[in-house]
Design a protein around this motif. Structure first.
Motif, PDB file in Angstrom:
ATOM      1  N   CYS A   5     -12.147   2.732  -2.606  1.00 36.38           N
ATOM      2  CA  CYS A   5     -11.262   3.728  -3.222  1.00 36.38           C
ATOM      3  C   CYS A   5     -10.100   3.043  -3.929  1.00 36.38           C
ATOM      4  O   CYS A   5      -9.390   2.248  -3.311  1.00 36.38           O
ATOM      5  CB  CYS A   5     -10.677   4.654  -2.164  1.00 36.38           C
ATOM      6  SG  CYS A   5     -11.905   5.543  -1.220  1.00 36.38           S
ATOM      7  N   PRO A   6      -9.877   3.369  -5.185  1.00 36.56           N
ATOM      8  CA  PRO A   6      -8.657   2.861  -5.809  1.00 36.56           C
ATOM      9  C   PRO A   6      -7.434   3.366  -5.050  1.00 36.56           C
ATOM     10  O   PRO A   6      -7.445   4.491  -4.540  1.00 36.56           O
ATOM     11  CB  PRO A   6      -8.678   3.456  -7.224  1.00 36.56           C
ATOM     12  CG  PRO A   6      -9.959   4.169  -7.383  1.00 36.56           C
ATOM     13  CD  PRO A   6     -10.669   4.216  -6.067  1.00 36.56           C
ATOM     14  N   LEU A   7      -6.424   2.500  -4.943  1.00 33.49           N
ATOM     15  CA  LEU A   7      -5.189   2.880  -4.240  1.00 33.49           C
ATOM     16  C   LEU A   7      -4.070   2.909  -5.278  1.00 33.49           C
ATOM     17  O   LEU A   7      -3.765   1.884  -5.884  1.00 33.49           O
ATOM     18  CB  LEU A   7      -4.900   1.840  -3.157  1.00 33.49           C
ATOM     19  CG  LEU A   7      -3.907   2.175  -2.044  1.00 33.49           C
ATOM     20  CD1 LEU A   7      -3.877   1.054  -1.013  1.00 33.49           C
ATOM     21  CD2 LEU A   7      -2.541   2.544  -2.469  1.00 33.49           C
ATOM     22  N   VAL A   8      -3.497   4.085  -5.486  1.00 34.59           N
ATOM     23  CA  VAL A   8      -2.432   4.190  -6.478  1.00 34.59           C
ATOM     24  C   VAL A   8      -1.072   4.189  -5.781  1.00 34.59           C
ATOM     25  O   VAL A   8      -0.815   4.988  -4.898  1.00 34.59           O
ATOM     26  CB  VAL A   8      -2.594   5.431  -7.384  1.00 34.59           C
ATOM     27  CG1 VAL A   8      -3.875   5.303  -8.210  1.00 34.59           C
ATOM     28  CG2 VAL A   8      -2.632   6.745  -6.607  1.00 34.59           C
ATOM     29  N   ASP A   9      -0.246   3.223  -6.164  1.00 29.92           N
ATOM     30  CA  ASP A   9       1.108   3.117  -5.624  1.00 29.92           C
ATOM     31  C   ASP A   9       2.003   3.782  -6.668  1.00 29.92           C
ATOM     32  O   ASP A   9       2.210   3.254  -7.754  1.00 29.92           O
ATOM     33  CB  ASP A   9       1.440   1.630  -5.443  1.00 29.92           C
ATOM     34  CG  ASP A   9       2.867   1.403  -4.954  1.00 29.92           C
ATOM     35  OD1 ASP A   9       3.595   2.376  -4.730  1.00 29.92           O
ATOM     36  OD2 ASP A   9       3.237   0.217  -4.815  1.00 29.92           O
TER      37      ASP A   9
END
Ligand code: PRX
Length: 633
Positions: free
Chosen positions: A393-397
């Motif tokens: 899963c891409p992790l968006v900060d």
């Protein structure tokens, strides 16, 4: 398609970004065009950062709830809009379709009207995370009342300050609330606050716990009585794009919290655009933002952003650690959550538990993870990405603020690059720059500076309620013609941003903002205290902890008793969330000859780094530093 502005590839991102810089007005117009307006705007943008004066979509007429609800009824009337999961997993969850939310909001709006609320009135909402909180917020917006949600963890005194600043006419609340294993008498806190709030005429109480509560004759009414015979239809008030939508109080480096004002049109456009792009939202997603509606994240990314997009949004009453450390993951599996958005502090708290608390859940449904509210350290980033996101899963900060209304710098999930602990690239329409302390722009990469924004965006703060000068001083006066965020940031060799943290006297505790002055003021209320100085220090779970240096009049035998007393005063003045983690009783504070506290020294001592305290020769009493160093906790 109402989100045809969704960017799908990195090339599209680059193009959109370039267009948004070359011609910001045309860029935002094309997005704003996808919404339902009663009347289109006459002028896209008028601004100056001097006063400041920022106006988007002037002359446009709309109601944000028509965009959140009415416009979906035809195509998504039976789609789930809100899933509500209670604190106790044994209690049954509740689901509401778009049609049902529409009806509940209209009913609530009619109850507000029946009780005298009119367009422009301020309504404070002090409620737990129950469905009625969502309906209440939208009901205010429906009739053009300005909502001011006060997080239900604030004390009576903090609530009273906010109510009085907003001049609120009505309070919406509940009998009590559930929080993990505790039950809290919310209405009692409201009653205490209202002893000091002359503007409040009515209180509407929603039943959550079924507790018998004190009801003041002529002032307090039960929601379930009021709603009995009201219509499920309520025409939406026509609002000007620049009419106030809400006030949300947040802490600054000086004085009392300030009421950040957002307006209807621009906030709406920013909320949906950012939600859709950052999370790469798809129609079938089940989206869960764990924030409380009492904070801006709950406003933009639990309610407005998802509902504007026609999404299914999950609202959770409980806490991550109750009844056990697997609660978040159990909820993800239970509803097949696809997008999960939380704060680093929650991740760090769960990291401290047993890894099986995560691994025993499948988490197969997850597609995108998000982080918000404070810097996410690399360790937490990797844990989240590996064990929750299974590295797929891409992790968006996502970096943003109460004042920015929506996400400013973030990876677009799976579309733009991600890098641990980096917010990465600005969203299209956002023009961040780094400046030196003299305000000059730093154009090269691999640098650090103060983070500013040089061009307006639709979701930005318009003013601080009742005190426009304060908005100017807080955000627009430090650097000429720039919005100053209060944050320091680095830009790496590829131009990716990493937010370091506040460079002003604001500390971020578990993703919650406090001004050091605000906590000091609370501590100083204690009868034993003469003076105090508060600084932040690195804390494993909270990100920053609160370290207070306190000078007392009389030091009793037991210092721990005194500390408990001081904590009690802070809880009373602000709330449990602002409790100091460490209190050091000192005989003096390091002050310059002009009486200014040298916080730099206190910060170093609190961080446990006393090797190089810099020049202390200008201090009035340099010896006090040694004493503080020796007594450091
Ligand atoms: O210091 C930044 C930090 O939180 C501040 C804004 O706090 P608040 O208005 O309460 O809004 C929190 C939710 C948007 C910022 O000035 N902050 C927020 N997000 C991040 C962050 N720091 C680092 N990384 C982030 N992703």
């Amino acid at each position: 398609m109402d989100n045809n502005f969704q960017i799908k590839t990195f090339e599209e991102y680059q193009q959109a970004y370039q267009q948004s810089v070359d011609n910001p007005e045309a860029f935002w117009e094309s997005i704003a065009d996808t919404f339902t307006w009663r009347k289109k705007w006459d002028k896209t943008l008028e601004w100056n950062f001097e006063e400041p004066s920022i106006k988007w979509f002037q002359g446009g007429k709309l109601n944000i709830t028509e965009n959140c609800l009415d416009r979906h009824l035809k195509t998504r009337g039976n789609k789930l809009a809100i899933i509500w999961e209670p604190n106790d997993p044994k209690e049954r969850y509740i689901r509401f379709t778009y049609k049902e939310v529409y009806e509940r909001v209209c009913q609530f709006a009619n109850v507000l009207k029946k009780n005298g609320v009119q367009k422009g009135d301020r309504v404070c909402i002090y409620m737990p995370m129950i469905p009625e909180l969502a309906f209440a917020v939208l009901a205010c917006a429906r009739i053009g009342a300005v909502h001011s949600v006060i997080f239900a963890g604030f004390s009576a005194s903090a609530m009273a300050d906010r109510i009085n600043d907003a001049g609120a006419k009505m309070i919406l609340t509940s009998d009590g609330l559930n929080r993990g294993s505790k039950q809290i008498p919310v209405k009692r806190v409201v009653d205490e606050a209202l002893e000091h709030c002359p503007s409040v005429e009515k209180v509407i109480v929603v039943e959550r716990l079924g507790w018998a509560v004190n009801m003041v004759e002529g002032r307090d009414v039960w929601y379930h009585d009021e709603v009995k015979d009201v219509s499920k239809e309520c025409p939406a008030e026509e609002m000007d794009a620049e009419d106030m939508l809400f006030i949300l109080y947040t802490s600054g480096s000086t004085g009392k919290p300030k009421g950040v004002v957002h307006t209807c049109g621009g906030y709406m456009v920013s909320a949906q655009y950012t939600f859709s792009n950052v999370f790469q939202y798809q129609e079938s997603d089940i989206y869960w933002c764990t924030a409380d509606v009492g904070w801006v994240t709950g406003h933009t990314y639990l309610l407005y952003g998802p509902l504007l997009s026609g999404a299914t949004t999950l609202m959770f009453e409980g806490v991550p650690t109750y009844p056990d450390m697997g609660r978040f993951w159990q909820v993800v599996d239970k509803f097949g959550v696809t997008i999960f958005y939380t704060a680093p502090t929650a991740i760090r708290a769960l990291m401290a538990g047993d890894i099986d608390d995560v691994l025993s859940y499948s988490l197969d449904s997850l597609k995108v993870l998000g982080s918000v509210g404070e810097p996410i350290n690399e360790e937490a980033w990797h844990w989240y990405h590996t064990h929750v996101g299974k590295e797929r899963c891409p992790l968006v900060d996502t970096w943003w603020q109460t004042e920015t209304g929506g996400i400013m710098i973030s990876t677009l999930a799976g579309v733009t690059p991600m890098k641990p602990a980096h917010a990465t690239l600005p969203l299209p329409g956002i023009q961040p720059i780094l400046v030196n302390s003299d305000g000059s722009e730093i154009t090269e990469n691999e640098v650090e500076g103060h983070l500013c924004i040089k061009f307006p965006w639709p979701g930005m703060i318009r003013t601080t309620y009742g005190d426009h000068e304060r908005a100017r001083l807080s955000y627009f006066s430090t650097y000429k013609n720039l919005y100053f965020t209060g944050d320091g940031a680095k830009r790496d060799k590829d131009g990716l941003y990493r937010i370091i943290g506040r460079v002003d006297d604001v500390i971020n505790v578990s993703g919650h903002r406090f001004g050091t002055a605000e906590i000091e003021e609370a501590i100083n209320h204690n009868e034993h205290v003469i003076e105090s100085a508060v600084v932040g220090y690195p804390h494993d779970v909270k990100g920053q902890g609160i370290y207070a240096f306190v000078i007392c009049k009389d030091i009793p035998e037991r210092e721990d008793w005194l500390r408990a007393e001081i904590i009690e005063t802070v809880v009373e003045k602000i709330g449990k969330i602002a409790k100091p983690d460490k209190i050091q009783i000192v005989s003096g504070l390091p002050k310059t000859r002009s009486g200014k506290i040298m916080r730099r020294i206190l910060r170093k001592i609190a961080e446990g780094d006393t090797s190089n305290l810099g020049d202390t020769s200008t201090l009035l009493d340099p010896d006090v530093v040694d004493e503080i160093k020796e007594g450091a906790l």
